[in-house]
Motif scaffolding. Sequence first.
Motif, PDB file in Angstrom:
ATOM      1  N   ALA A 260       0.824  -1.210   0.000  1.00  0.00           N
ATOM      2  CA  ALA A 260       0.000   0.000   0.000  1.00  0.00           C
ATOM      3  C   ALA A 260       0.855   1.255   0.000  1.00  0.00           C
ATOM      4  N   MET A 261       2.061   1.139   0.545  1.00  0.00           N
ATOM      5  CA  MET A 261       2.966   2.292   0.570  1.00  0.00           C
ATOM      6  C   MET A 261       3.325   2.722  -0.848  1.00  0.00           C
ATOM      7  N   LEU A 262       3.323   1.772  -1.773  1.00  0.00           N
ATOM      8  CA  LEU A 262       3.679   2.075  -3.156  1.00  0.00           C
ATOM      9  C   LEU A 262       2.499   2.671  -3.920  1.00  0.00           C
ATOM     10  N   MET A 263       1.301   2.336  -3.505  1.00  0.00           N
ATOM     11  CA  MET A 263       0.107   2.774  -4.236  1.00  0.00           C
ATOM     12  C   MET A 263      -0.539   4.011  -3.617  1.00  0.00           C
ATOM     13  N   ASP A 264      -0.251   4.254  -2.342  1.00  0.00           N
ATOM     14  CA  ASP A 264      -0.889   5.364  -1.631  1.00  0.00           C
ATOM     15  C   ASP A 264       0.192   6.283  -1.078  1.00  0.00           C
ATOM     16  N   HIS A 265       0.355   7.442  -1.687  1.00  0.00           N
ATOM     17  CA  HIS A 265       1.405   8.360  -1.265  1.00  0.00           C
ATOM     18  C   HIS A 265       1.160   8.919   0.134  1.00  0.00           C
ATOM     19  N   PHE A 266      -0.038   8.795   0.637  1.00  0.00           N
ATOM     20  CA  PHE A 266      -0.354   9.311   1.969  1.00  0.00           C
ATOM     21  C   PHE A 266      -0.276   8.234   3.051  1.00  0.00           C
ATOM     22  N   ALA A 267       0.162   7.036   2.695  1.00  0.00           N
ATOM     23  CA  ALA A 267       0.236   5.956   3.681  1.00  0.00           C
ATOM     24  C   ALA A 267       1.203   6.286   4.818  1.00  0.00           C
ATOM     25  N   ILE A 268       2.234   7.066   4.518  1.00  0.00           N
ATOM     26  CA  ILE A 268       3.177   7.464   5.567  1.00  0.00           C
ATOM     27  C   ILE A 268       2.448   8.218   6.673  1.00  0.00           C
ATOM     28  N   MET A 269       1.432   8.983   6.321  1.00  0.00           N
ATOM     29  CA  MET A 269       0.660   9.716   7.322  1.00  0.00           C
ATOM     30  C   MET A 269       0.007   8.758   8.316  1.00  0.00           C
ATOM     31  N   ASP A 270      -0.430   7.598   7.804  1.00  0.00           N
ATOM     32  CA  ASP A 270      -1.041   6.606   8.693  1.00  0.00           C
ATOM     33  C   ASP A 270      -0.031   6.113   9.718  1.00  0.00           C
ATOM     34  N   TRP A 271       1.198   5.902   9.275  1.00  0.00           N
ATOM     35  CA  TRP A 271       2.243   5.436  10.182  1.00  0.00           C
ATOM     36  C   TRP A 271       2.570   6.487  11.237  1.00  0.00           C
ATOM     37  N   VAL A 272       2.714   7.737  10.818  1.00  0.00           N
ATOM     38  CA  VAL A 272       3.045   8.799  11.769  1.00  0.00           C
ATOM     39  C   VAL A 272       1.934   8.931  12.811  1.00  0.00           C
ATOM     40  N   THR A 273       0.700   8.933  12.347  1.00  0.00           N
ATOM     41  CA  THR A 273      -0.433   9.001  13.268  1.00  0.00           C
ATOM     42  C   THR A 273      -0.418   7.823  14.225  1.00  0.00           C
ATOM     43  N   LEU A 274      -0.124   6.644  13.699  1.00  0.00           N
ATOM     44  CA  LEU A 274      -0.072   5.435  14.513  1.00  0.00           C
ATOM     45  C   LEU A 274       0.996   5.545  15.598  1.00  0.00           C
ATOM     46  N   PHE A 275       2.187   6.032  15.241  1.00  0.00           N
ATOM     47  CA  PHE A 275       3.264   6.158  16.223  1.00  0.00           C
ATOM     48  C   PHE A 275       2.815   7.028  17.401  1.00  0.00           C
ATOM     49  N   ALA A 276       2.177   8.154  17.070  1.00  0.00           N
ATOM     50  CA  ALA A 276       1.733   9.069  18.125  1.00  0.00           C
ATOM     51  C   ALA A 276       0.662   8.429  18.995  1.00  0.00           C
ATOM     52  N   MET A 277      -0.303   7.771  18.365  1.00  0.00           N
ATOM     53  CA  MET A 277      -1.382   7.151  19.127  1.00  0.00           C
ATOM     54  C   MET A 277      -0.876   6.011  19.987  1.00  0.00           C
ATOM     55  N   ALA A 278       0.121   5.273  19.494  1.00  0.00           N
ATOM     56  CA  ALA A 278       0.699   4.181  20.283  1.00  0.00           C
ATOM     57  C   ALA A 278       1.291   4.708  21.584  1.00  0.00           C
ATOM     58  N   VAL A 279       2.003   5.832  21.486  1.00  0.00           N
ATOM     59  CA  VAL A 279       2.589   6.437  22.687  1.00  0.00           C
ATOM     60  C   VAL A 279       1.500   6.888  23.646  1.00  0.00           C
ATOM     61  N   ASN A 280       0.475   7.537  23.111  1.00  0.00           N
ATOM     62  CA  ASN A 280      -0.529   8.102  24.003  1.00  0.00           C
ATOM     63  C   ASN A 280      -1.496   7.079  24.564  1.00  0.00           C
ATOM     64  N   GLU A 281      -1.628   5.938  23.899  1.00  0.00           N
ATOM     65  CA  GLU A 281      -2.361   4.840  24.525  1.00  0.00           C
ATOM     66  C   GLU A 281      -1.564   4.281  25.694  1.00  0.00           C
ATOM     67  N   GLU A 282      -0.253   4.176  25.519  1.00  0.00           N
ATOM     68  CA  GLU A 282       0.606   3.757  26.626  1.00  0.00           C
ATOM     69  C   GLU A 282       0.500   4.744  27.784  1.00  0.00           C
ATOM     70  N   ASN A 283       0.513   6.018  27.449  1.00  0.00           N
ATOM     71  CA  ASN A 283       0.405   7.043  28.485  1.00  0.00           C
ATOM     72  C   ASN A 283      -0.922   6.918  29.229  1.00  0.00           C
ATOM     73  N   ALA A 284      -2.012   6.737  28.485  1.00  0.00           N
ATOM     74  CA  ALA A 284      -3.327   6.619  29.104  1.00  0.00           C
ATOM     75  C   ALA A 284      -3.406   5.415  30.034  1.00  0.00           C
ATOM     76  N   CYS A 285      -2.590   4.407  29.754  1.00  0.00           N
ATOM     77  CA  CYS A 285      -2.578   3.194  30.570  1.00  0.00           C
ATOM     78  C   CYS A 285      -1.559   3.268  31.705  1.00  0.00           C
ATOM     79  N   GLY A 286      -0.962   4.441  31.900  1.00  0.00           N
ATOM     80  CA  GLY A 286      -0.003   4.595  32.990  1.00  0.00           C
ATOM     81  C   GLY A 286       1.370   4.054  32.685  1.00  0.00           C
ATOM     82  N   GLY A 287       1.703   3.891  31.399  1.00  0.00           N
ATOM     83  CA  GLY A 287       3.009   3.351  31.019  1.00  0.00           C
ATOM     84  C   GLY A 287       4.127   4.365  31.141  1.00  0.00           C
ATOM     85  N   ARG A 288       5.349   3.915  30.828  1.00  0.00           N
ATOM     86  CA  ARG A 288       6.524   4.789  30.916  1.00  0.00           C
ATOM     87  C   ARG A 288       6.638   5.612  29.648  1.00  0.00           C
ATOM     88  N   VAL A 289       6.647   6.929  29.811  1.00  0.00           N
ATOM     89  CA  VAL A 289       6.735   7.853  28.683  1.00  0.00           C
ATOM     90  C   VAL A 289       7.730   8.953  29.024  1.00  0.00           C
TER      91      VAL A 289
END
Length: 468
Positions: A260-289
Amino acid sequence: MLSIFDIFKTGIGPSSSHTVGPMWAGYRFVNELAEKGILSSITSIRVGLYGSLALTGVGHGTDKATLLGLAGYRPDTIEPDDADTIFATIKEKQSLDLAGHQTIEFDYDTQLIFHNGESLPEHPNGMRIFASDANGVVVYFKSYLSVGGGFIVSSDEFNKPEAANGSEPADAIPYPFRSAAELLDLCQQHQLTIAQLTIENEVARHDGNLELVNEKIDGIWEVMNSCIERGLKMEGFLPVSGLKRRSANMYKTLTSNPEAMLMDHFAIMDWVTLFAMAVNEENACGGRVVTAPTNGAAGVIPATLAYYTRFISRNNQQGIRDFIATAAAIGSLIKMNASISGAEAGCQAEVGSACCMAAAALAAVQGATMEQVENAAEIGMEHHLGMTCDPIAGLVQIPCIERNGMASIKAITAARLAMRGDGEHAVSLDSCIETMYRTGLDLQAKYRETSLGGLALYARAQPIKMVS
């Protein structure tokens, strides 16, 4: 002046001002009792929470954090998985172990009070701790203010600018600055980049030990990256609300279809958004940030830095260090001249500040001029002006988690936009920072981390699923 390691501090979620700061306050209070030689005479502790710490304290874990601090635990060293167990034990046994020195009786329901509707005069994040002897006489008490980003000051210190900012005397470092204009002048005068100047200041703080400074900066990225990796794999539900964690499923979807990265030039945006949400889900769960500059905004800088390390081919270890150093310099400007506290100035002071820092850092590591870096920072902040802090049910979940993803994309856009220009722009970063602060002070209290207005009203009309 502020250190890189003041802006970026390791702690546990879900909030730097409501969790990290109060834990430091409890820890500091017991140490003050010991220093005064009265700890052994203490038989009772009482805690009062005020303002935003009261109104959203349960959802942000303020009660838990304060008691953990009094029990001798620090936010930078406690094991996140142990925190809930220790807190539950204190409540169940109705006793509190004061930093390993002695055990006293402690009734959570009567000795930790949420003063809803009351605020301390100095700051909306306030708390008071009282220590009494066997005769019930209060022998020591202290008011603490959690001023954002895990910084704690006493009410006595609050009116001293250097204490309120957690800063140090300017003559302690070779290149002191108080504004973006001063920072750029110093860089031009000494032919240094913002990152180089910041690291030179840090080396001076560490007795000339560049190796140690680099090691500590590398450690910041290690914690950030580990938080991303853990967040990408953890499934289940967020605490209290019962909302489903989304990052693991998004990660599986993206990795199962790499073409999909080859067919969708905006797929990188999905990854960046995912990275941020992964951190903040950890934060919401009281994880180490890492506070970046706060826990509520902890995902923006790691996600933007992950974009640099994963999608910019000319990345390297020094680039990571320069990214963090540049971001810290911009963050210190905001902390010294405005606020990074959502309770004081709304979410523009948290996620807006993080976007500002990330945009500047990303531009810097891609070869932008100092003027373009300053422009990127201004763009990142400008387009968060007026953003409210209105977490539903007092939890750092909605809108905070998605908002970090959105701000990460904004940071990348801001850096790219600045680098398409020549650094000339109408509004300076200094003016934008001042505007952010003045706007924050103009916001009604219900839009500043009290969960009394904005999106937080949704929980009253249509309650989200809550679990114990």
